[in-house]
Design a protein around this motif. Structure first.
Motif, PDB file in Angstrom:
ATOM      1  N   VAL A  27     -16.285  -8.770 144.661  1.00 52.62           N
ATOM      2  CA  VAL A  27     -16.277  -8.283 143.282  1.00 52.62           C
ATOM      3  C   VAL A  27     -14.897  -7.682 143.032  1.00 52.62           C
ATOM      4  O   VAL A  27     -14.469  -6.787 143.765  1.00 52.62           O
ATOM      5  CB  VAL A  27     -17.365  -7.221 143.049  1.00 52.62           C
ATOM      6  CG1 VAL A  27     -17.319  -6.707 141.621  1.00 52.62           C
ATOM      7  CG2 VAL A  27     -18.737  -7.790 143.371  1.00 52.62           C
ATOM      8  N   VAL A  28     -14.197  -8.166 142.020  1.00 55.44           N
ATOM      9  CA  VAL A  28     -12.799  -7.785 141.824  1.00 55.44           C
ATOM     10  C   VAL A  28     -12.583  -7.177 140.443  1.00 55.44           C
ATOM     11  O   VAL A  28     -13.070  -7.698 139.432  1.00 55.44           O
ATOM     12  CB  VAL A  28     -11.861  -9.009 141.978  1.00 55.44           C
ATOM     13  CG1 VAL A  28     -10.400  -8.562 141.954  1.00 55.44           C
ATOM     14  CG2 VAL A  28     -12.161  -9.763 143.259  1.00 55.44           C
ATOM     15  N   ARG A  29     -11.859  -6.082 140.431  1.00 53.74           N
ATOM     16  CA  ARG A  29     -11.313  -5.519 139.194  1.00 53.74           C
ATOM     17  C   ARG A  29      -9.812  -5.389 139.390  1.00 53.74           C
ATOM     18  O   ARG A  29      -9.328  -5.379 140.526  1.00 53.74           O
ATOM     19  CB  ARG A  29     -11.922  -4.162 138.859  1.00 53.74           C
ATOM     20  CG  ARG A  29     -13.369  -4.223 138.380  1.00 53.74           C
ATOM     21  CD  ARG A  29     -13.797  -2.891 137.799  1.00 53.74           C
ATOM     22  NE  ARG A  29     -15.200  -2.842 137.473  1.00 53.74           N
ATOM     23  CZ  ARG A  29     -15.804  -1.792 136.932  1.00 53.74           C
ATOM     24  NH1 ARG A  29     -15.100  -0.686 136.664  1.00 53.74           N
ATOM     25  NH2 ARG A  29     -17.090  -1.818 136.669  1.00 53.74           N
ATOM     26  N   SER A  30      -9.085  -5.243 138.284  1.00 56.93           N
ATOM     27  CA  SER A  30      -7.629  -5.158 138.412  1.00 56.93           C
ATOM     28  C   SER A  30      -7.061  -4.144 137.439  1.00 56.93           C
ATOM     29  O   SER A  30      -7.701  -3.773 136.446  1.00 56.93           O
ATOM     30  CB  SER A  30      -6.990  -6.527 138.146  1.00 56.93           C
ATOM     31  OG  SER A  30      -7.172  -6.907 136.797  1.00 56.93           O
ATOM     32  N   SER A  31      -5.851  -3.717 137.747  1.00 56.39           N
ATOM     33  CA  SER A  31      -5.089  -2.828 136.863  1.00 56.39           C
ATOM     34  C   SER A  31      -3.618  -3.206 136.965  1.00 56.39           C
ATOM     35  O   SER A  31      -3.120  -3.440 138.066  1.00 56.39           O
ATOM     36  CB  SER A  31      -5.284  -1.364 137.263  1.00 56.39           C
ATOM     37  OG  SER A  31      -4.427  -0.533 136.483  1.00 56.39           O
ATOM     38  N   PRO A  32      -2.916  -3.257 135.819  1.00 60.72           N
ATOM     39  CA  PRO A  32      -1.493  -3.578 135.855  1.00 60.72           C
ATOM     40  C   PRO A  32      -0.605  -2.358 136.069  1.00 60.72           C
ATOM     41  O   PRO A  32       0.611  -2.483 136.126  1.00 60.72           O
ATOM     42  CB  PRO A  32      -1.250  -4.190 134.477  1.00 60.72           C
ATOM     43  CG  PRO A  32      -2.215  -3.453 133.596  1.00 60.72           C
ATOM     44  CD  PRO A  32      -3.432  -3.189 134.449  1.00 60.72           C
ATOM     45  N   ASP A  33      -1.206  -1.174 136.151  1.00 58.72           N
ATOM     46  CA  ASP A  33      -0.403   0.046 136.270  1.00 58.72           C
ATOM     47  C   ASP A  33      -1.097   1.086 137.144  1.00 58.72           C
ATOM     48  O   ASP A  33      -2.267   0.954 137.494  1.00 58.72           O
ATOM     49  CB  ASP A  33      -0.089   0.629 134.890  1.00 58.72           C
ATOM     50  CG  ASP A  33      -1.345   0.892 134.069  1.00 58.72           C
ATOM     51  OD1 ASP A  33      -2.198   1.660 134.524  1.00 58.72           O
ATOM     52  OD2 ASP A  33      -1.468   0.315 132.967  1.00 58.72           O
ATOM     53  N   GLY A  34      -0.347   2.134 137.473  1.00 62.38           N
ATOM     54  CA  GLY A  34      -0.842   3.143 138.399  1.00 62.38           C
ATOM     55  C   GLY A  34      -1.930   4.031 137.845  1.00 62.38           C
ATOM     56  O   GLY A  34      -2.920   4.315 138.529  1.00 62.38           O
ATOM     57  N   PHE A  35      -1.790   4.480 136.605  1.00 63.43           N
ATOM     58  CA  PHE A  35      -2.788   5.387 136.049  1.00 63.43           C
ATOM     59  C   PHE A  35      -4.114   4.672 135.825  1.00 63.43           C
ATOM     60  O   PHE A  35      -5.191   5.254 135.999  1.00 63.43           O
ATOM     61  CB  PHE A  35      -2.278   6.021 134.760  1.00 63.43           C
ATOM     62  CG  PHE A  35      -1.252   7.097 134.993  1.00 63.43           C
ATOM     63  CD1 PHE A  35      -1.590   8.272 135.645  1.00 63.43           C
ATOM     64  CD2 PHE A  35       0.056   6.932 134.582  1.00 63.43           C
ATOM     65  CE1 PHE A  35      -0.653   9.264 135.886  1.00 63.43           C
ATOM     66  CE2 PHE A  35       1.005   7.916 134.819  1.00 63.43           C
ATOM     67  CZ  PHE A  35       0.656   9.083 135.467  1.00 63.43           C
ATOM     68  N   GLY A  36      -4.046   3.404 135.446  1.00 63.46           N
ATOM     69  CA  GLY A  36      -5.271   2.625 135.342  1.00 63.46           C
ATOM     70  C   GLY A  36      -5.949   2.485 136.691  1.00 63.46           C
ATOM     71  O   GLY A  36      -7.179   2.541 136.795  1.00 63.46           O
ATOM     72  N   ALA A  37      -5.144   2.320 137.733  1.00 64.15           N
ATOM     73  CA  ALA A  37      -5.686   2.224 139.085  1.00 64.15           C
ATOM     74  C   ALA A  37      -6.401   3.510 139.488  1.00 64.15           C
ATOM     75  O   ALA A  37      -7.476   3.481 140.095  1.00 64.15           O
ATOM     76  CB  ALA A  37      -4.573   1.910 140.076  1.00 64.15           C
ATOM     77  N   LEU A  38      -5.813   4.649 139.134  1.00 63.38           N
ATOM     78  CA  LEU A  38      -6.435   5.926 139.476  1.00 63.38           C
ATOM     79  C   LEU A  38      -7.792   6.077 138.795  1.00 63.38           C
ATOM     80  O   LEU A  38      -8.755   6.563 139.398  1.00 63.38           O
ATOM     81  CB  LEU A  38      -5.514   7.080 139.070  1.00 63.38           C
ATOM     82  CG  LEU A  38      -4.217   7.201 139.869  1.00 63.38           C
ATOM     83  CD1 LEU A  38      -3.310   8.244 139.238  1.00 63.38           C
ATOM     84  CD2 LEU A  38      -4.507   7.552 141.314  1.00 63.38           C
ATOM     85  N   ARG A  39      -7.878   5.658 137.540  1.00 61.92           N
ATOM     86  CA  ARG A  39      -9.159   5.722 136.839  1.00 61.92           C
ATOM     87  C   ARG A  39     -10.197   4.833 137.521  1.00 61.92           C
ATOM     88  O   ARG A  39     -11.355   5.234 137.693  1.00 61.92           O
ATOM     89  CB  ARG A  39      -8.987   5.314 135.373  1.00 61.92           C
ATOM     90  CG  ARG A  39      -8.328   6.377 134.513  1.00 61.92           C
ATOM     91  CD  ARG A  39      -8.451   6.044 133.039  1.00 61.92           C
ATOM     92  NE  ARG A  39      -7.734   4.823 132.694  1.00 61.92           N
ATOM     93  CZ  ARG A  39      -6.450   4.792 132.329  1.00 61.92           C
ATOM     94  NH1 ARG A  39      -5.756   5.922 132.260  1.00 61.92           N
ATOM     95  NH2 ARG A  39      -5.873   3.647 132.023  1.00 61.92           N
ATOM     96  N   GLU A  40      -9.787   3.631 137.925  1.00 63.07           N
ATOM     97  CA  GLU A  40     -10.724   2.727 138.577  1.00 63.07           C
ATOM     98  C   GLU A  40     -11.192   3.281 139.921  1.00 63.07           C
ATOM     99  O   GLU A  40     -12.369   3.184 140.276  1.00 63.07           O
ATOM    100  CB  GLU A  40     -10.076   1.353 138.773  1.00 63.07           C
ATOM    101  CG  GLU A  40      -9.841   0.578 137.484  1.00 63.07           C
ATOM    102  CD  GLU A  40     -11.132   0.025 136.889  1.00 63.07           C
ATOM    103  OE1 GLU A  40     -12.225   0.267 137.431  1.00 63.07           O
ATOM    104  OE2 GLU A  40     -11.047  -0.661 135.855  1.00 63.07           O
ATOM    105  N   VAL A  41     -10.262   3.852 140.693  1.00 62.51           N
ATOM    106  CA  VAL A  41     -10.635   4.421 141.989  1.00 62.51           C
ATOM    107  C   VAL A  41     -11.643   5.547 141.806  1.00 62.51           C
ATOM    108  O   VAL A  41     -12.644   5.650 142.541  1.00 62.51           O
ATOM    109  CB  VAL A  41      -9.389   4.927 142.745  1.00 62.51           C
ATOM    110  CG1 VAL A  41      -9.794   5.771 143.956  1.00 62.51           C
ATOM    111  CG2 VAL A  41      -8.535   3.750 143.205  1.00 62.51           C
ATOM    112  N   ALA A  42     -11.413   6.400 140.808  1.00 59.13           N
ATOM    113  CA  ALA A  42     -12.291   7.543 140.583  1.00 59.13           C
ATOM    114  C   ALA A  42     -13.643   7.123 140.028  1.00 59.13           C
ATOM    115  O   ALA A  42     -14.681   7.646 140.436  1.00 59.13           O
ATOM    116  CB  ALA A  42     -11.617   8.533 139.629  1.00 59.13           C
ATOM    117  N   GLN A  43     -13.649   6.169 139.109  1.00 55.03           N
ATOM    118  CA  GLN A  43     -14.883   5.844 138.404  1.00 55.03           C
ATOM    119  C   GLN A  43     -15.643   4.682 139.029  1.00 55.03           C
ATOM    120  O   GLN A  43     -16.866   4.715 139.140  1.00 55.03           O
ATOM    121  CB  GLN A  43     -14.554   5.532 136.935  1.00 55.03           C
ATOM    122  CG  GLN A  43     -13.979   6.738 136.199  1.00 55.03           C
ATOM    123  CD  GLN A  43     -13.518   6.413 134.794  1.00 55.03           C
ATOM    124  OE1 GLN A  43     -13.766   5.328 134.283  1.00 55.03           O
ATOM    125  NE2 GLN A  43     -12.833   7.346 134.162  1.00 55.03           N
TER     126      GLN A  43
END
Length: 237
Positions: A27-43
């Motif tokens: 199951v894959v999600r993606s983010s093009p930037d760092g802050f988006g990545a942080l939100r995904e990791v947390a949520q």
């Protein structure tokens, strides 16, 4: 199924990585930037992260440090940078593995498999089904705050604080994860054991806890909100 977050600003590379991982039943999600990545990791709380270093908003090394402030999720750095000193620095900063572009899909899959095996953590801290710390935990102490999971009591500066069952469970979970940001979604899953409850429920209980701890959201002492990410319990200096 294994969940993987791909953090990559190049659309073509991001698409190829998503296709590769999805084709191997991940199951894959993606983010093009760092802050988006942080939100995904947390949520979302993925099982692993594939992290590029050349991000538009944050250097990947800074993103790695911030991810480590949120989670111990395995991180495989995938970048064109091949400086030996930087590789060592990133591994020491919390990266679990490092791939230099260009690399084959087989290499990435093998590295992910290896870090997932190596980084599989211990069992949950909570006893199954009860939403409270297991009885193997002694008192949790953060400055003047003392939480006793066995007696289910909380003392602040020697004075007992009366908490509801849910308030106690919420405070205990945050204390077990002291100095780490915990998302509201994680609190709903771990403390309420429900994901369909409105996140405002967490806000209400946090507000009650703050009042009983003698603090305000604008001037926190123990409970610190990280806007857009979650909340963490810290020990005052």
């Amino acid at each position: 199924m294994t969940s993987v977050l791909v953090v990559e600003d190049d659309p073509a590379i991001r698409a190829s990585l998503i296709e590769l991982l999805a084709s191997h039943q991940m199951v894959v999600r993606s983010s093009p930037d760092g802050f988006g990545a942080l939100r995904e990791v947390a949520q979302w709380q993925p099982d692993a992260v594939v992290l590029d270093l050349g991000l538009p908003d944050l250097d990947g090394a800074d993103a790695l440090k911030m991810i480590r402030g949120l989670s111990q999720v395995p991180v495989v750095v995938a970048t064109a940078r091949d400086d030996d000193a930087e590789i060592i620095k990133l591994l020491n900063a919390g990266a679990d593995d490092y791939l230099v572009k260009p690399f084959s899909g087989g290499q990435l899959l093998a590295r992910l498999d290896a870090v997932l095996r190596r980084c599989t953590g211990p069992a949950r801290t909570f006893a199954p089904g009860d939403g409270v710390p297991g009885t193997n935990h002694g008192p949790l102490v953060l400055g003047e705050l003392r939480i006793d999971p066995l007696a289910r009591t909380v003392h602040l500066a020697g004075r007992e604080i009366g908490l509801t069952r849910r308030e106690f469970d919420l405070l205990s979970f945050l204390a077990l994860n002291a100095d780490r940001v915990v998302s509201k979604r994680q609190l709903l899953a771990e403390v309420w054991r429900q994901t369909y409850v409105d996140e405002q429920t967490v806000d209400v209980h946090l507000s009650c806890l703050r009042r009983k701890l003698g603090e305000r959201a604008a001037r926190p002492r123990f409970l610190h909100t990280v806007r857009g990410v979650g909340v963490k319990l810290v020990s005052p200096l």
